[in-house]
Design a protein around this motif. Structure first.
Motif, PDB file in Angstrom:
ATOM      1  N   LYS A   1      55.168 -35.125 -15.613  1.00 52.24           N
ATOM      2  CA  LYS A   1      56.019 -34.765 -14.478  1.00 52.24           C
ATOM      3  C   LYS A   1      55.698 -35.603 -13.245  1.00 52.24           C
ATOM      4  O   LYS A   1      56.490 -35.665 -12.293  1.00 52.24           O
ATOM      5  N   HIS A   2      54.532 -36.265 -13.260  1.00 54.68           N
ATOM      6  CA  HIS A   2      54.141 -37.115 -12.131  1.00 54.68           C
ATOM      7  C   HIS A   2      54.307 -38.604 -12.443  1.00 54.68           C
ATOM      8  O   HIS A   2      53.926 -39.443 -11.613  1.00 54.68           O
ATOM      9  N   LEU A   3      54.830 -38.940 -13.601  1.00 56.55           N
ATOM     10  CA  LEU A   3      55.047 -40.340 -13.950  1.00 56.55           C
ATOM     11  C   LEU A   3      55.970 -40.990 -12.921  1.00 56.55           C
ATOM     12  O   LEU A   3      57.025 -40.450 -12.596  1.00 56.55           O
ATOM     13  N   PHE A   4      55.560 -42.134 -12.382  1.00 56.16           N
ATOM     14  CA  PHE A   4      56.320 -42.846 -11.339  1.00 56.16           C
ATOM     15  C   PHE A   4      56.672 -41.906 -10.171  1.00 56.16           C
ATOM     16  O   PHE A   4      57.768 -41.961  -9.620  1.00 56.16           O
ATOM     17  N   ASP A   5      55.726 -41.046  -9.823  1.00 56.47           N
ATOM     18  CA  ASP A   5      55.968 -39.970  -8.866  1.00 56.47           C
ATOM     19  C   ASP A   5      56.597 -40.462  -7.563  1.00 56.47           C
ATOM     20  O   ASP A   5      57.560 -39.867  -7.063  1.00 56.47           O
ATOM     21  N   GLU A   6      56.062 -41.536  -7.003  1.00 54.44           N
ATOM     22  CA  GLU A   6      56.536 -41.983  -5.689  1.00 54.44           C
ATOM     23  C   GLU A   6      57.910 -42.633  -5.755  1.00 54.44           C
ATOM     24  O   GLU A   6      58.559 -42.796  -4.713  1.00 54.44           O
TER      25      GLU A   6
ATOM     26  N   THR B   1      61.100 -37.613  -3.485  1.00 53.55           N
ATOM     27  CA  THR B   1      60.898 -37.775  -2.052  1.00 53.55           C
ATOM     28  C   THR B   1      59.593 -37.090  -1.671  1.00 53.55           C
ATOM     29  O   THR B   1      58.967 -36.400  -2.482  1.00 53.55           O
ATOM     30  N   GLN B   2      59.183 -37.233  -0.407  1.00 54.68           N
ATOM     31  CA  GLN B   2      57.955 -36.581   0.057  1.00 54.68           C
ATOM     32  C   GLN B   2      58.079 -35.067   0.010  1.00 54.68           C
ATOM     33  O   GLN B   2      57.072 -34.359  -0.044  1.00 54.68           O
ATOM     34  N   ASP B   3      59.290 -34.571   0.007  1.00 55.38           N
ATOM     35  CA  ASP B   3      59.523 -33.124  -0.074  1.00 55.38           C
ATOM     36  C   ASP B   3      59.595 -32.624  -1.514  1.00 55.38           C
ATOM     37  O   ASP B   3      59.784 -31.420  -1.735  1.00 55.38           O
ATOM     38  N   GLY B   4      59.466 -33.536  -2.473  1.00 56.64           N
ATOM     39  CA  GLY B   4      59.492 -33.141  -3.872  1.00 56.64           C
ATOM     40  C   GLY B   4      60.863 -33.147  -4.517  1.00 56.64           C
ATOM     41  O   GLY B   4      60.998 -32.777  -5.688  1.00 56.64           O
TER      42      GLY B   4
END
Length: 203
Positions: free
Chosen positions: A40-45, A49-52
């Motif tokens: 679920k965090h793959l390529f997170d950025e 967005t910063q708000d998820g």
């Protein structure tokens, strides 16, 4: 480790060079030593967005690629720090094969140890597969490890190279622990002899 024999699935196009391991799995998610839960965090950025909130334009957030099992990308994939969490995150998302012109050495080796097949191909062939991938679910690819070919949607095939030992490990689902356990009988026999000869060495 799950065996890798033949994989047929949607390929996600990621036409970027120098995709580093911090892009694949940012540093704030490296606290865990578990191999699950990182997808679920793959390529997170790039995905959120910063708000998820999801960024709709990122390829893995598009409906056609949410269950992609193959990733087609640019040269020097997996560069940067030598974090094993990078292949863990790819695998947990569902990616079992990554196709690119070149890979960072440590990432390349870590893929094989975690059941992912990294395939190096000339840029021209990667470009062809990138175009296939852009067609989404209407154009699946098949990666046949036994035959060492990629079958394109039009029926043509692209051969690829893989070291025989690494091929053997993937086909049989053998990571480093699995390779060691193949010699379990010999190890048990040695420990039994050692226990008789030098029992003080065996707890």
């Amino acid at each position: 480790m799950d065996k890798f024999t033949t994989l047929t699935g949607v390929a996600a196009p990621l036409p970027m060079i120098n995709v580093d391991t911090d892009m694949i799995i940012p540093k704030q998610f490296l606290k865990t030593i578990k191999r699950t839960g990182l997808g679920k965090h793959l390529f997170d950025e790039m995905r959120y967005t910063q708000d998820g909130a999801e960024i709709p334009d990122f390829v893995l957030n598009k409906p056609a690629y949410r269950k992609a099992q193959i990733l087609v990308s640019g040269e020097n994939f997996g560069c940067g720090s030598s974090r094993e969490h990078a292949p863990w995150a790819l695998l947990d998302f569902g990616i079992r094969a990554v196709i690119a012109p070149s890979f960072a050495d440590i990432f390349f080796n870590n893929c094989f140890k975690n059941g992912i097949l990294p395939i190096r191909l000339p840029q021209e062939q990667v470009d062809q597969l990138m175009e296939d991938a852009r067609k989404g679910a209407n154009a699946t690819l098949t990666v046949d490890l036994e035959r060492q070919v990629i079958e394109r949607p039009d029926g043509s095939t692209i051969p690829f190279d893989v070291e025989p030992f690494r091929k053997h490990c993937l086909l049989n689902g053998l990571d480093d622990i699995g390779l060691t356990l193949q010699h379990a009988a010999e190890i048990d026999g040695y420990e039994a002899q050692l226990r008789q000869r030098q029992p003080w060495l065996i707890a």
